[in-house]
Design an enzyme around this catalytic site. Sequence first.
Site, PDB file in Angstrom:
ATOM      1  N   LYS A  80       7.873  85.808 -20.328  1.00 50.03           N
ATOM      2  CA  LYS A  80       9.149  86.412 -20.815  1.00 50.03           C
ATOM      3  C   LYS A  80       9.307  87.637 -21.716  1.00 50.03           C
ATOM      4  CE  LYS A  80      14.375  84.827 -21.230  1.00 50.03           C
ATOM      5  NZ  LYS A  80      15.015  83.393 -21.982  1.00 50.03           N
TER       6      LYS A  80
ATOM      7  N   SER B  77      18.820  83.704 -19.309  1.00 48.14           N
ATOM      8  CA  SER B  77      18.014  84.402 -19.854  1.00 48.14           C
ATOM      9  C   SER B  77      16.712  84.859 -19.091  1.00 48.14           C
ATOM     10  CB  SER B  77      17.818  84.406 -21.279  1.00 48.14           C
ATOM     11  OG  SER B  77      17.352  83.364 -21.675  1.00 48.14           O
TER      12      SER B  77
ATOM     13  N   GLY C 214      20.097  77.167 -23.008  1.00 47.36           N
ATOM     14  CA  GLY C 214      21.912  76.776 -22.307  1.00 47.36           C
ATOM     15  C   GLY C 214      21.706  76.705 -21.150  1.00 47.36           C
TER      16      GLY C 214
ATOM     17  N   SER D 245      18.327  78.717 -19.621  1.00 43.91           N
ATOM     18  CA  SER D 245      18.344  80.025 -19.286  1.00 43.91           C
ATOM     19  C   SER D 245      17.301  80.333 -18.856  1.00 43.91           C
ATOM     20  CB  SER D 245      17.526  80.601 -20.744  1.00 43.91           C
ATOM     21  OG  SER D 245      18.572  81.207 -21.436  1.00 43.91           O
TER      22      SER D 245
END
Length: 586
Positions: free
Chosen positions: A150, A225, A247, A249
Amino acid sequence: MVLEKVAQFLHMLGVNPHTVCALFCCSIVTAVTLKWMKRRKIMKKIEERKKKREQNLIQMQEAVLHFKKQNPAFNPKSILSLSLLELTEKLREGSLSPESVLYTYIGKAIELNKEVNCVTDFIEDIKVQLQEVKQMKEKGLLYGVPVSIKEHINYKDCETTFGLVQYLNIEAETDSVIAQVLKKQGAIVFAKTNIPQSLFSLETSNPIFGQTLNPVNHTKLPAGSSGGEGALIGGGGSILGIGTDLGGSIRLPASFCGISGFSPTASRLSIIGVPSPLCGFSVTLTIGPMARDVDSLALCMKALMCDDMFRLDPSVPPIPFRDEMYLSTKRLRIGYYDTDGYTQPAPCMRRAIHETRKLLQEAGHQLIPFMPPRIDYATEDLYFKAVFADGCQVFYEELKQNIIDPNLNDQFFICKLSHFAKKILAFVTKLPFPRFSRFLEFSCGIRSIKELWKTNAAIQAYREEFITEWRKLDLDVVLCPILGPAFNKGYTGKLIITISSSLLYNLLNFPAGVLPVSTVTEEDEEELKYFKGNYNDFWDKQYKKAMEGGMGLPVAVQCVALPWQDELCLQFMKEVERLTQKKTRR
């Protein structure tokens, strides 16, 4: 009339009204000019970064073409068809070379990136990494495996921007611990993947790198995300990736893109070198693997939970991966629920939960109904209140220096409101839109240290309450929904309120994983027409529209275990995967 009185007042003061008017006009022109110059400066920085990204892409395309010319018998399709376990075996025995695997996945990632825009950068030191891998005296568990990470996971000499212009042109001085351990296990870190602007959004989109699309259906989105990772792996451009989860992601992109993802107990893996513009929360960020199947997740966890990890970050408990727990075949006591009572799952999700429950029962496991206690309290009064403890000030400060991504406009609008304005708006909307009113209330933040301590104590008390309910039923694991199927464009940025199914287990610090078990059917789509949600408010109406047109999209379930029982959670995921695949083969 008013203007005449103002002119008279200025004359009394001995001030020329024409001069005041001219100064006022000049002030407006100056303000507009400064704002235009600031925007132009931001746009220039973004354009420069886009050019750098394009050059990086061209270099990698040339590297792939060069490798293909030198190896005319090169067959990427046979490599792409292998599972991670099959791939590692062939790499270790020498029937496949690390170069052939690496350039296969770079080529596939380039091809996929043109369709869904998931890669922010290809790592430029791959040749150096290849040489280091070849010189390894002992081949690690991930020997020769290309791994994507990421965007906000630090890699030396690469930028970590969070999609924010103020972090452009700042390169990481060292690798994150996770990147160091991956390389010590023989992996080759080959790409960084897209994220939402500021990270805190369901929409993987930002003004620097653009919007990422869902690899299964390009009219849909991959969530966030870790949406770039979800899209790259879901589209076959990476066999293993590393995401982060505050949360949901990791789990939400896994659900939306039809792959497996695992968020371990916090502190089981190091987050040194994984910065965030929003940090210091009472809820802890986790870092974990994303892949096509559960065995790949388990192998990655086993590789990472090693002496190198424990040495580089002494705060990580020195607990190696427990194979005996992951490989156990004992029958489980499984709690389950098909709705948490806050975010009503889509019809396809509820169907998937009950089909999975039935498969588990038929396999000899015990299934016991379970309901999370006080989910509205956990979601609003604990999770969101803790995350917005500062009244959204840090979020606002980070974003105001930027061109705001359109998908963040709603969140940004609320963040820039004053405390007083939020309170007034919350009062006005209390009767017609009670859930929105409560959202405004907790976005006001925590106003004192005493209140912050009380919130932290309440979170701990809720964890104890939840575990007590779990223990009463003597559960090993829990089967439950996860948000899905994938949303249509234009909705994910507005529906952060719908993530109760995933944020709950961040709040509790329980390991949780997601894997696909079904796809959306015509019957599911027909049933969705009558969907109203738990509140039937404007958010639920938007939620329904977001899920429409999902025929054929993957449907996932979520598997959960108690803290530090990560291997048990993965074993449960593996059992669900095995039974689902067995059913598909019938």
